[in-house]
Design a protein around this motif. Structure first.
Motif, mmCIF file in Angstrom:
data_model
loop_
_atom_site.group_PDB
_atom_site.id
_atom_site.type_symbol
_atom_site.label_atom_id
_atom_site.label_comp_id
_atom_site.label_asym_id
_atom_site.label_seq_id
_atom_site.Cartn_x
_atom_site.Cartn_y
_atom_site.Cartn_z
ATOM 1 N N THR A 67 -10.876 13.400 19.222
ATOM 2 C CA THR A 67 -9.303 13.980 19.545
ATOM 3 C C THR A 67 -8.569 13.596 18.039
ATOM 4 O O THR A 67 -8.546 12.529 17.604
ATOM 5 N N ARG A 111 -5.334 7.305 5.234
ATOM 6 C CA ARG A 111 -5.460 5.834 5.467
ATOM 7 C C ARG A 111 -6.149 5.464 4.317
ATOM 8 O O ARG A 111 -6.876 6.044 3.621
ATOM 9 N N TYR A 141 1.124 -6.300 18.478
ATOM 10 C CA TYR A 141 0.050 -6.648 17.654
ATOM 11 C C TYR A 141 0.648 -6.850 16.281
ATOM 12 O O TYR A 141 0.276 -8.013 15.808
ATOM 13 N N ASP A 170 1.937 5.889 15.184
ATOM 14 C CA ASP A 170 1.451 6.521 14.050
ATOM 15 C C ASP A 170 2.297 6.817 12.949
ATOM 16 O O ASP A 170 3.161 7.457 13.059
ATOM 17 N N ASN A 172 -9.964 3.072 17.177
ATOM 18 C CA ASN A 172 -10.014 3.247 15.609
ATOM 19 C C ASN A 172 -10.831 4.614 15.307
ATOM 20 O O ASN A 172 -11.754 4.945 16.280
ATOM 21 N N LEU A 173 -10.379 5.211 14.410
ATOM 22 C CA LEU A 173 -11.000 6.521 13.920
ATOM 23 C C LEU A 173 -12.607 6.563 13.979
ATOM 24 O O LEU A 173 -13.458 7.173 14.669
ATOM 25 N N ARG A 184 -0.011 10.648 18.027
ATOM 26 C CA ARG A 184 -0.351 9.160 18.615
ATOM 27 C C ARG A 184 0.990 8.479 18.507
ATOM 28 O O ARG A 184 1.534 8.329 17.357
HETATM 29 C C1 WQD Z 1 -6.650 6.016 11.487
HETATM 30 C C2 WQD Z 1 -6.228 7.460 11.646
HETATM 31 C C3 WQD Z 1 -5.053 8.069 13.515
HETATM 32 C C4 WQD Z 1 -8.380 7.596 16.236
HETATM 33 C C5 WQD Z 1 -5.052 0.404 13.221
HETATM 34 C C6 WQD Z 1 -4.150 -0.736 13.269
HETATM 35 C C7 WQD Z 1 -4.231 -1.573 12.220
HETATM 36 C C8 WQD Z 1 -5.858 -1.909 12.011
HETATM 37 C C9 WQD Z 1 -6.501 -0.617 11.757
HETATM 38 C C10 WQD Z 1 -6.310 -3.984 13.168
HETATM 39 C C11 WQD Z 1 -4.746 7.594 11.990
HETATM 40 C C12 WQD Z 1 -6.378 8.959 13.494
HETATM 41 C C13 WQD Z 1 -7.359 7.797 15.163
HETATM 42 C C14 WQD Z 1 -8.715 8.949 16.871
HETATM 43 C C15 WQD Z 1 -7.432 10.025 15.330
HETATM 44 N N1 WQD Z 1 -6.137 -2.702 13.054
HETATM 45 N N2 WQD Z 1 -7.194 8.912 14.507
HETATM 46 N N3 WQD Z 1 -8.265 10.090 16.483
HETATM 47 O O1 WQD Z 1 -3.831 3.351 13.283
HETATM 48 O O2 WQD Z 1 -4.466 3.464 10.721
HETATM 49 O O3 WQD Z 1 -4.598 1.120 11.986
HETATM 50 O O4 WQD Z 1 -6.433 0.008 12.919
HETATM 51 O O5 WQD Z 1 -6.181 -4.833 12.004
HETATM 52 O O6 WQD Z 1 -3.741 -2.898 12.082
HETATM 53 O O7 WQD Z 1 -2.934 -0.267 13.294
HETATM 54 O O8 WQD Z 1 -6.445 3.070 12.293
HETATM 55 O O9 WQD Z 1 -8.390 4.144 12.714
HETATM 56 O O10 WQD Z 1 -6.681 3.820 14.718
HETATM 57 O O11 WQD Z 1 -6.326 5.473 12.776
HETATM 58 O O12 WQD Z 1 -6.895 11.277 14.892
HETATM 59 O O13 WQD Z 1 -9.301 8.947 17.935
HETATM 60 O O14 WQD Z 1 -7.144 8.220 12.299
HETATM 61 O O15 WQD Z 1 -3.765 9.342 13.920
HETATM 62 O O16 WQD Z 1 -4.046 8.776 11.113
HETATM 63 P P1 WQD Z 1 -4.661 2.891 12.137
HETATM 64 P P2 WQD Z 1 -6.739 4.106 13.249
#
Ligand code: WQD
Length: 343
Positions: free
Chosen positions: A219, A234, A152, A298, A202-203, A295
């Protein structure tokens, strides 16, 4: 004289629909195309409710070049805002060819039709994921790119390079590449918002689904990172701030800018647990969580240096973390099942 339109690809999606609202509020004419794989036209109906304006919205897949041409035949397009694409990081690792075919093939089709119709202004939805693991923080636009490890993120990097090459080959093209950090929140009306299919990757959509009772706990992927509380940090940016950054970019392409790149972030990093606490405060609801291993893919920390967008686009994120959480909760609590009718 027929009116000019802004063409928004993927305009029925989360970022696309919020951007369409801001474009309409700025009195642009908008036409939306979306293949509806990850979105539904209900979001456009809500956009029309919010703005009181009508938006032509067509189900078009960018892999169908003739369908794209039919749009350019019908509407006089001045600028293309290109959001359409697959965006699940984990899925892209399992299905790289689907991502390369869809995201890159679709974009090449779009660019070829733009060239054919002499439409040479594009604003591209890129991502901070192109930076890979930051070599310094905050990350500015000069940071090395291409370090992303998932298909991606690589499609975003490759598409940036394709657009740069097109602009180098033909100086009449103008492109603004916008690298998003972590978009969250929803329009204040609570009528549109993030509507992930299946289990949210996403979180914040996951946290919101815990609060509304669709998931029993969050989680937390790792609490052993080199960060203040051990969880990932982030740069979360309110979706309406992000959308307004796109409107600001239109003036840039219309003035003639060649190919330029901007970070759209706040410059502030928050951890996973910071976000959980902020959401609990906004909703007065507990967000139970369990810590699990990290994950795959990450990184510990990433946040933006957003100064260039402020200087050159006259844009700056202004909405607070509390607003992000309050607006997200209004969307989720008003629409527990997203755009689907409550079952
Ligand atoms: C954020 C933080 C996770 C889910 C991704 C893509 C990026 C953009 C945004 C599209 C991290 C933690 C997450 C969960 C968790 N997408 N987390 N439990 O990975 O920074 O970016 O989404 O453009 O391109 O890479 O975002 O929201 O997935 O994670 O603990 O159930 O939350 O480990 O630290 P990320 P995220």
């Amino acid at each position: 004289m027929s009116e000019d339109y802004i063409l928004v690809t993927g305009g029925a999606g989360y970022i696309g629909s919020h951007t369409v609202v801001e474009l309409l509020n700025s009195n642009y004419n908008v036409v939306v195309i979306d293949n509806l794989v990850n979105a539904c036209m209900e979001s456009i109906s809500r956009v029309e409710e919010i703005t009181g304006k009508t938006v032509p919205a067509l189900q078009v897949d960018l892999l169908d070049k003739n369908a794209i041409k039919s749009v350019f035949k019908k509407y006089k397009i001045s600028v293309v805002m290109h959001f359409a694409g697959l965006k699940a990081v984990g899925e892209s690792v399992e299905l790289p060819l689907l991502y390369y075919h869809t995201n890159i093939g679709g974009t090449v089709n779009l660019l070829e039709v733009m060239k054919e119709y002499n439409v040479k202004n594009i604003i591209f939805s890129s991502s901070a994921t192109v930076y890979g693991t930051p070599q310094y923080l905050p990350v500015d636009e000069n940071h090395p790119v291409g370090g992303c490890t998932n298909a991606y993120g690589k499609t975003k990097f490759f598409i940036e390079e394709i657009i740069k090459d097109v602009c180098n080959a033909d100086k009449s093209w103008n492109a603004v590449l916008l690298r998003y950090f972590n978009p969250v929140g929803a329009h204040k009306s609570g009528k549109i918002g993030e509507n992930p299919q299946g289990v949210p990757n996403n979180l914040m959509p996951f946290v919101a689904q815990v609060a509304v009772g669709r998931r029993d706990h969050l989680t937390v992927f790792g609490d052993d990172y080199d960060t203040p509380d051990g969880t990932g940090v982030r740069d979360y940016i309110h979706i309406v701030d992000l959308a307004q950054g796109h409107v600001a970019a239109i003036k840039k392409v219309e003035a003639g800018c060649g190919c330029v790149v901007y970070n759209l972030g706040t410059g502030i990093g928050y951890s996973v647990l910071d976000m959980v606490k902020a959401f609990e405060k906004a909703t007065e609801k507990p967000i139970p969580y369990k810590v699990a291993p990290r994950r795959a893919g990450d990184i510990a920390t990433v946040y933006a240096n957003p100064q260039n967008a402020e200087k050159e686009l006259g844009w700056k994120a202004t909405r607070t973390l509390d607003e992000m959480c309050e607006d997200l909760w209004r969307w989720q609590s008003n629409n527990p099942n997203g755009y689907k009718a409550s079952s």
